[in-house]
Design an enzyme around this catalytic site. Structure first.
Site, PDB file in Angstrom:
ATOM      1  N   LEU A 271      14.152 -21.672 -18.157  1.00 54.73           N
ATOM      2  CA  LEU A 271      13.931 -20.171 -17.177  1.00 54.73           C
ATOM      3  C   LEU A 271      14.061 -19.227 -18.044  1.00 54.73           C
ATOM      4  O   LEU A 271      15.252 -19.451 -18.123  1.00 54.73           O
ATOM      5  CB  LEU A 271      13.357 -20.663 -15.532  1.00 54.73           C
ATOM      6  N   HIS A 272      13.609 -18.153 -17.586  1.00 56.19           N
ATOM      7  CA  HIS A 272      14.317 -16.335 -17.945  1.00 56.19           C
ATOM      8  C   HIS A 272      13.941 -16.034 -16.202  1.00 56.19           C
ATOM      9  O   HIS A 272      12.312 -15.898 -16.276  1.00 56.19           O
ATOM     10  CB  HIS A 272      13.849 -16.566 -18.957  1.00 56.19           C
TER      11      HIS A 272
END
Ligand code: ZN
Length: 188
Positions: free
Chosen positions: A145-146
């Site tokens: 995730l980012h």
């Protein structure tokens, strides 16, 4: 900054034939994205995940703006605006709900600091902030995730991102990284 493009006069260019109303844009970073460079081969941390590999690089080579204990801030290689950055946990985790408390806290803290750095470095007037979780939601690299932080300025949108999926970038990524690293605040 780009809002005058549509109204610009035809430009005489040697070798370009008859002048017309089209602007020529050189956007090699988008071609790399289209060709799928830097895409992981699988969903595991050892499958070429760029967000696992980037922290191993120097700040300059990895385009890292700041490193925390649990998360880091890095420039997006395929930005939609100058200064488009991402805050990522070091840990290879796909779901925001799976972040532990330290990661959750520092991800929020780094997001706030990113806003401050972008305002200071580039006078950003607004932001798009958020995450695409899962392939169906549009995540380019869903397995890690980012949080995207995209600075916005009045008049920074035009027909190009909508019609051509191409964004004009007036600044080199290495220069942008240096500017933002220098503007990164010590605390949120
Ligand atoms: Zn990863």
């Amino acid at each position: 900054m780009l809002q005058g493009m549509q109204e610009s006069e035809p430009i005489e260019q040697a070798g370009a034939g008859v002048p017309d109303n089209f602007q020529r844009l050189w956007t090699p970073h988008r071609m790399a994205y289209i060709k799928g460079e830097n895409k992981p081969v699988g969903s595991g941390p050892g499958d070429g995940c760029p967000f696992c590999e980037i922290p191993e690089l120097s700040d300059e080579d990895g385009l890292i703006i700041a490193r925390g204990a649990a998360v880091f801030a890095v420039l997006n290689l395929y930005p939609y605006n100058s200064g488009h950055l991402m805050v990522c946990p070091y840990r290879h985790v796909a779901d925001y709900a799976d972040l532990d408390e330290a990661e959750t806290t520092e991800l929020a803290d780094f997001t706030k600091r990113a806003l401050t750095a972008l305002r200071k470095a580039s006078g950003a007037q607004g932001f798009n902030v958020g995450m695409n979780l899962g392939d169906v939601a549009g995540a380019g690299i869903a397995a890690h995730l980012h949080q995207h932080v995209v600075p916005r300025w009045g008049g920074d949108t035009n027909f190009m991102p909508v019609v051509g999926h191409t964004k004009v970038l007036p600044q080199l990524l290495r220069d942008t990284r240096e500017l933002l690293a220098g503007s990164w605040p010590a605390s949120a």
